[in-house]
Design an enzyme around this catalytic site. Structure first.
Site, PDB file in Angstrom:
ATOM      1  N   LYS A  17     -29.462 -33.268  38.678  1.00 22.48           N
ATOM      2  CA  LYS A  17     -29.192 -32.600  37.552  1.00 22.48           C
ATOM      3  C   LYS A  17     -30.671 -31.926  37.116  1.00 22.48           C
ATOM      4  O   LYS A  17     -31.830 -32.504  36.926  1.00 22.48           O
ATOM      5  CB  LYS A  17     -28.938 -33.277  36.118  1.00 22.48           C
ATOM      6  N   ASP A  44     -27.981 -27.781  34.174  1.00 22.23           N
ATOM      7  CA  ASP A  44     -27.691 -28.341  32.720  1.00 22.23           C
ATOM      8  C   ASP A  44     -28.291 -27.573  31.607  1.00 22.23           C
ATOM      9  O   ASP A  44     -29.389 -27.943  31.181  1.00 22.23           O
ATOM     10  CB  ASP A  44     -27.789 -29.909  32.446  1.00 22.23           C
ATOM     11  N   LYS A  46     -26.789 -25.516  29.405  1.00 24.10           N
ATOM     12  CA  LYS A  46     -25.843 -25.516  28.099  1.00 24.10           C
ATOM     13  C   LYS A  46     -25.869 -24.032  27.569  1.00 24.10           C
ATOM     14  O   LYS A  46     -26.345 -23.880  26.411  1.00 24.10           O
ATOM     15  CB  LYS A  46     -26.369 -26.150  27.071  1.00 24.10           C
ATOM     16  N   ASP A  49     -24.696 -17.771  23.983  1.00 27.34           N
ATOM     17  CA  ASP A  49     -25.271 -16.477  23.381  1.00 27.34           C
ATOM     18  C   ASP A  49     -24.130 -15.477  23.298  1.00 27.34           C
ATOM     19  O   ASP A  49     -23.020 -15.824  23.357  1.00 27.34           O
ATOM     20  CB  ASP A  49     -26.313 -15.890  24.401  1.00 27.34           C
ATOM     21  N   THR A  99     -23.255 -36.412  23.516  1.00 24.94           N
ATOM     22  CA  THR A  99     -23.143 -37.876  23.380  1.00 24.94           C
ATOM     23  C   THR A  99     -24.322 -38.532  22.556  1.00 24.94           C
ATOM     24  O   THR A  99     -24.197 -39.755  22.044  1.00 24.94           O
ATOM     25  CB  THR A  99     -23.299 -38.548  24.798  1.00 24.94           C
ATOM     26  N   ARG A 190     -32.386 -41.617  32.921  1.00 23.14           N
ATOM     27  CA  ARG A 190     -33.232 -42.501  32.346  1.00 23.14           C
ATOM     28  C   ARG A 190     -33.141 -43.738  33.305  1.00 23.14           C
ATOM     29  O   ARG A 190     -34.229 -44.370  33.573  1.00 23.14           O
ATOM     30  CB  ARG A 190     -33.609 -42.432  30.944  1.00 23.14           C
TER      31      ARG A 190
END
Length: 213
Positions: A17, A44, A46, A49, A99, A190
């Site tokens: 990612k 990723d 997101k 617009d 999340t 992480r």
């Protein structure tokens, strides 16, 4: 740093990612490099617009060689994205509710719907405009499967192996819980990237996923 991580993980990991931090640090060329090396890239970013800008952004992602791309699940943005990606292999993902947010955050933003209600609405809209999948917390995955059926991707962030720190995530789950709820792809950042031995951490998570299946 990203290149060193990829090298250390070797054949253990097939998907990567790339988010804002790496993209804004000059990492977008890695999309093509990873793709040419046989890896698949989840871009990723997101996007949100006006429709024309979203459309052009999706076209650029196609040129980079991404396999997945996130769009905030606003109907106009998803329609524009789906139109731009039509006929390609790019899987577009509608981001439902982050999340890192809980009910208090959603209320503060001005939404009158609960998180499950907002997720269900956005998932239905994503399905209806032809998106390839959605991004949502594990807590909503089972209900999402009822809405979209077996074919759309359900991508779940906030994955934390048992005993690991939650960080800034408020709605988390283990890999086994995510798969059991109907997730098709798990986003694990992480717990691998920040581990002393990233390859060992990735191997352990893959083993947990295999056992859950």
């Amino acid at each position: 740093e990203a290149e060193r991580l990829v090298e250390s993980l070797g054949d253990t990991v097939a998907w990567y990612k790339i988010g804002f931090q790496l993209a804004l640090s000059g990492g977008l060329p890695l999309v093509g490099e990873l793709s040419r090396a046989g890896k698949r890239v989840f871009l990723d970013l997101k996007l949100l617009d006006i429709s024309n800008t979203v459309e052009k952004g999706v076209e650029s992602a196609l040129e980079l060689g991404a396999s997945m791309l996130t769009i905030h699940a606003y109907p106009h943005a998803m329609r524009a994205a789906a139109g731009a990606a039509k006929g390609s292999d790019l899987t577009l993902l509608g981001v439902t509710v982050l999340t890192s947010l809980d009910e208090a955050d959603i209320t503060a933003t001005g939404y009158r719907l609960t998180i499950p209600e907002l997720v269900a609405l956005r998932v239905s809209q994503a399905r209806d405009v032809g998106m390839g999948g959605v991004v949502a917390a594990v807590a909503e995955a089972a209900e999402i499967r009822k809405i979209v059926g077996p074919d759309m991707a359900v991508v779940t962030p906030g994955i934390r192996p048992a005993g690991s720190a939650h960080g800034d995530q408020k709605r988390v789950a283990t890999p086994a819980e995510a798969l059991g709820a109907g997730a098709s792809h798990l986003v694990v950042g992480r717990p691998i990237v920040a581990a002393g031995d990233p390859k060992a951490a990735a191997t352990a998570i893959l083993a947990e996923m295999a056992e859950a299946n």
